[in-house]
Design an enzyme around this catalytic site. Structure first.
Site: not given
Ligand code: CDT
Length: 312
Positions: A47, A128, A147, A173, A198
Site C-alpha cells: 500500500e 481502498k 487517513e 490494508c 502499512n
C-alpha cells in the site's frame, strides 16, 4: 491440468519523508530485478508504495501534500517501472495515492492499487474501501493516522478480474480485517487476492492490541484465504519509518490457510513461491462449495424454520 504462476511479495522497508519518487522507483526496480531472478510472474508491492505513509502527519489543507499523489498512472516518475516490468514480462500491483478528477471537475483522493499484466496492460484499479483512523487532528496521539482526512472510500466496491491465468482481486490494508472483503471477492470467484499494508505496531486507541498486531495480521488473511479457497499475498511496508515502527511479516498464503512463504526482514525483500491456481478448487469444490452449502435463505431475518434442502 494446472495453472501455475510464480507470485512475489515485494516488501518495502521505510520510505523517508523527503525521499523522492524517482528514488523510490529505483528501489522498486531493484526489487523487480530480484523478482525476475526468482522467476516471478506477478510482483505485489505494498500500500502507498511510492511515498512515506504521509497520513501520520496532519496538514489542514491536503493540497499541501499534493506531491505525494499521482494524477495519472503511469506518470513521469513511474513510467520507467512500467516499461522495465513489461520488458521483463513481469506483472505487478502497485499501491499509490491517487487524485482522480470526475466528469464534473471535482477532485477525489483515493488510496489505490493498480494491477498490470505481464504485457503492460492495465487490468484494473482498486480503491481502498475501509478507511481507518480519523479525519481531524488528534493531539493526544504520539503520531496521527489521518487517513480519513486524506482519502475518501473507494466508490467502486471490491472487484475480481480475469488475469494471470485466474481470477484476481485486490484489497488494501484495513480492508483485510473485514470478513466481507474476502467474501465479496470470493463470491466473484477470486482465486488470488493481493493485499498491501502499512500497519503501525502502536495502536493508539487501545495499546493492549500492540503485541497482537502480527497475530491479527496473519489471522485475518489466513482465515480469508481458507474460507474462500483463495491464495492471498499480503505485503508490508514495514520497519521504522520517520520514527514509527510498522509491521513487516509479508506472507503468501495458500487456500488451506497455511503460510507458504514469509519475509524474514523488516526491509526491502522479495519473497516468492510458485502456486497452482487449480489448488483453489480443492476448497472451492468441497468444504467451501458456495452454491451447494451456503444457506442463502437463512441470511435474512429467519421468521420461519424450514428444512434447507441442497439443490438437486
Ligand atoms: N493503512 C492502514 O489501513 N492501516 C491500518 C491501521 C489501523 S490503526 C488506525 C490497519 O488496519 O493496519
Amino acid at each position: 491440468m494446472s495453472r501455475r504462476i510464480t507470485v512475489g511479495a515485494g516488501q518495502m522497508g521505510p520510505i523517508a519523508r523527503e525521499e523522492s519518487k524517482s528514488d523510490v522507483v529505483d528501489r522498486l526496480m531493484t526489487m523487480l530485478h530480484d523478482a525476475h531472478e526468482q522467476g516471478v510472474d506477478l510482483l505485489v508491492y505494498p500500500e502507498l508504495a511510492m511515498t512515506t505513509f504521509f497520513p501520520r502527519w496532519f496538514v489542514a489543507d491536503p493540497a499541501e501534500f499534493e506531491h505525494y499523489y499521482h494524477r495519472e498512472m503511469p506518470d513521469h516518475d513511474t513510467k520507467p517501472l512500467f516499461d522495465e516490468a513489461r520488458r521483463l514480462g513481469i506483472g505487478f500491483a502497485l499501491g499509490y495515492a491517487e487524485i482522480d478528477t470526475d466528469d464534473q471537475g471535482v477532485e477525489h483522493r483515493y488510496n489505490t492499487y493498480i494491477l498490470v499484466e505481464r504485457d503492460g496492460t492495465v487490468v484494473s484499479k482498486f480503491r481502498k474501501i475501509h478507511i481507518p483512523g480519523h479525519a481531524q487532528y488528534e493531539p493526544w496521539r504520539e503520531f496521527q493516522h489521518a487517513e480519513r482526512h486524506y482519502f475518501e472510500p473507494g466508490p467502486d466496491g471490491f472487484g475480481a478480474w480475469p488475469a494471470f491465468g485466474g481470477i484476481v482481486g485486490m484489497a488494501i490494508c484495513n480492508d483485510r480485517r473485514w470478513p466481507e472483503t474476502y467474501r465479496v471477492l470470493g463470491l466473484q470467484g477470486a482465486e488470488l487476492i493481493l493485499i498491501g499494508y502499512n500497519t503501525p505496531l502502536h495502536y493508539a486507541p487501545d495499546p493492549t492490541q500492540n503485541a497482537l498486531s502480527g497475530f491479527h495480521n496473519h489471522l485475518v488473511m489466513q482465515a480469508g484465504a481458507y474460507q474462500n479457497g483463495a491464495f492471498v499475498v499480503g505485503v508490508a511496508k514495514g520497519g521504522i519509518e520517520e520514527g514509527v515502527d510498522s509491521l513487516a511479516q509479508s506472507v503468501i498464503i495458500a487456500p488451506s490457510g497455511q503460510i507458504i512463504a514469509q519475509a524474514v526482514t523488516t526491509g526491502d525483500e522479495v519473497i516468492s513461491t510458485t502456486i497452482d491456481l487449480d489448488f483453489c478448487d480443492t476448497y472451492k469444490n468441497t468444504l467451501f462449495d458456495f452454491d451447494y452449502y451456503r444457506m442463502h435463505e437463512h441470511y435474512g431475518l429467519i421468521t420461519e424454520r424450514r428444512g434447507a434442502v441442497p439443490p438437486a
